[in-house]
Scaffold this active site. Structure first.
Site, mmCIF file in Angstrom:
data_model
loop_
_atom_site.group_PDB
_atom_site.id
_atom_site.type_symbol
_atom_site.label_atom_id
_atom_site.label_comp_id
_atom_site.label_asym_id
_atom_site.label_seq_id
_atom_site.Cartn_x
_atom_site.Cartn_y
_atom_site.Cartn_z
ATOM 1 N N SER A 184 0.826 -1.205 0.000
ATOM 2 C CA SER A 184 0.000 0.000 0.000
ATOM 3 C C SER A 184 0.861 1.257 0.000
ATOM 4 C CB SER A 184 -0.965 -0.037 1.189
ATOM 5 O OG SER A 184 -1.868 1.027 1.148
ATOM 6 N N ASP B 132 -3.691 6.249 -3.091
ATOM 7 C CA ASP B 132 -2.545 5.701 -2.377
ATOM 8 C C ASP B 132 -1.829 4.695 -3.271
ATOM 9 O OD1 ASP B 132 -4.394 3.631 -2.273
ATOM 10 O OD2 ASP B 132 -4.023 3.148 -0.168
ATOM 11 N N ASP C 21 -1.549 1.410 -3.685
ATOM 12 C CA ASP C 21 -2.247 0.326 -4.375
ATOM 13 C C ASP C 21 -3.616 0.749 -4.872
ATOM 14 O OD1 ASP C 21 -3.156 0.485 -1.736
ATOM 15 O OD2 ASP C 21 -3.619 -1.646 -1.600
ATOM 16 N N ASP D 113 -6.427 1.659 -3.654
ATOM 17 C CA ASP D 113 -7.728 1.250 -3.123
ATOM 18 C C ASP D 113 -8.360 2.362 -2.288
ATOM 19 O OD1 ASP D 113 -6.001 1.045 -0.960
ATOM 20 O OD2 ASP D 113 -6.773 -0.889 -0.261
#
Length: 452
Positions: free
Chosen positions: A98, A242, A244, A246
């Site tokens: 992340s 962010d 990743d 999500d």
């Protein structure tokens, strides 16, 4: 004896590569994932970190050795992996850390239909198997190993999202998107293709070393470039993802941040217009605005603990249409109850483009209170400090306390929540009130107790 508690967290695997974990360990995780889920087929995706392709491939080898057929979808966002898991009906594994620094990597795992895998839903069992196999040797391979193939689901993912939010009739919008050199740079061009949007792309080059700033838009220093670009270009809004992709964070036409609680309320109102009378989930530190807006729009608000496993569990239990968190995670029944920042972003674009006011005016009706933001304090004794706060407020006239998640103290015109971190010696304070002066007073009073 191998102990993986330092990398197996409450919801995922996370650690420094290769010092804390590496490809041989990832191979064992792949075998254990198949063993625990009983899957005969799985799907695997990964982000842009240099270590991600190797770790994903090793996990695939371990899974195939246990007899599972593996579909590799390659570079993707975490919510694209959830899409693949949901649409293909397969358990999945996403390789990402992340917003963590470049030397980190991790695995987010889910069962078929994007159902979460956490400590109580398989992760503890996976950890136990990997620890045992690390000490005793890997298990015997299956009599018939699985296959490993590839599939590109990006176009299908984009089409699915566009099918959930109608953007064809909106007024043209100019939007700055800061991908932070993360996976938003991969997914946004496909998802936004053909929409009436003028896209100003900031840091779309995939680079897991994050050369421009950390890919964590909740930290104010990481949206400075986005704010400046919106102001310089006269854009209608800015969106930051962010690492990743999500989570999404929004700034208005003035470059001012829009609170995730306001986004939660806005999207809740839109979802309730489509699904009248539905339930909407919010955690215990989202703004008072959220349950107010849900009730005003005929919905039923349900309050939960902080954390995606609690949100997803409550979504499944109640059949909720939508859920939102202060951390800019947004969950949708139409997306297998999984979180997707991209779908939330599309809702914001549709809401803004469907009327003539600027975003600052549109969100004002959903942003009704003054808030402290999350304030972290390092403490030696989390339990003792929480007890001291409880003692200070217990019994005061007009004050209610609850311990759903940490301690929440509520009065007529303010509330605060203090909850312990699960991974660090921290207490996290969030306060809200009807005006800024009251927030400051409550914040300072509580911090004085926390910090002694």
């Amino acid at each position: 004896m191998t102990d993986l508690s330092h990398i197996v967290k409450a919801y995922d695997v996370r650690g420094v590569v290769p010092t804390q974990w590496d490809e041989p360990l990832s191979e064992l995780f792949g075998a254990a994932f198949v063993e625990v889920t009983g899957a005969d087929a799985i799907v695997i995706g990964h982000d842009m970190r240099p270590s991600s392709p190797g770790l994903a491939t090793a996990f695939a080898r371990g899974a195939a050795a246990r007899g599972a057929d593996v579909t590799l979808i390659g570079l993707c966002s975490t919510d694209e992996l959830y899409f693949a898991s949901g649409s293909l009906g397969l358990p999945g594994a996403m390789f990402t850390a992340s917003h963590n620094p470049a030397q980190y990597n991790g695995i987010k795992m889910c069962r078929a239909g994007a159902a979460p895998v956490g400590q109580d839903t398989g992760l503890a069992d996976i950890r136990a198997l990997v620890e045992r196999w690390s000490d005793e040797g890997a298990p015997e391979p299956a009599a018939t190993p699985g296959t490993i193939g590839e599939r590109d689901v990006l176009a299908d993912y984009g089409a699915h999202l566009r099918g959930l939010v109608d953007l064809t009739a909106i007024r043209p919008l100019k939007v700055v998107v800061d991908a932070g050199n993360g996976m938003g740079g991969h997914t946004v061009p496909t998802v936004f293709a053909g929409l009436p949007l003028e896209l100003d792309a900031l840091y779309f080059e995939l680079d897991g070393s994050f050369p421009n700033h950390e890919a964590n838009p909740l930290d104010p220093k990481n949206i400075v470039d986005l704010q400046a670009r919106v102001r310089e270009t006269g854009a209608d809004l800015g969106i930051a993802f962010d690492g990743d992709a999500d989570r999404c964070f929004v700034v208005d036409e003035n470059g001012d941040p829009v609170s995730p609680s306001a986004i939660t309320a806005l999207v809740a109102a839109r979802e309730l217009a489509k699904h009248p009378g539905s339930t909407v989930i919010h955690n215990c530190i989202t703004s008072w605005s959220v349950p107010e807006v849900v009730r005003e729009n005929g919905g039923a608000p349900v309050r939960t603990r902080v954390g995606h496993s609690f949100i997803k569990e409550e979504m499944a239990k109640t059949g909720a249409v939508f859920g939102g968190e202060h951390s800019a995670h947004y969950y949708f029944r139409d997306f297998w109850n999984a979180d997707t920042g991209m779908l939330a972003a599309l809702h914001v674009l549709a809401a803004l483009g469907g009327q003539d006011r600027p975003l600052s005016q549109l969100v004002a009706e959903y942003d009704r209170y003054a808030a402290s933001g999350e304030i972290n304090s390092t403490v030696d004794d989390q339990t003792g400090r929480l007890a001291a706060i409880k003692a200070a407020y217990e019994g005061r006239e007009g004050i209610t306390l609850d311990e759903l998640d940490g301690l929440t103290v509520t009065a007529d015109d303010w509330w605060f929540n203090v909850r312990p971190s699960n991974t660090e010696p921290l207490l996290r304070l969030n306060a809200e009130a009807r005006d800024a002066d009251t927030v400051a007073r409550v914040r300072d009073e509580v911090l004085a107790i926390i910090r002694g």
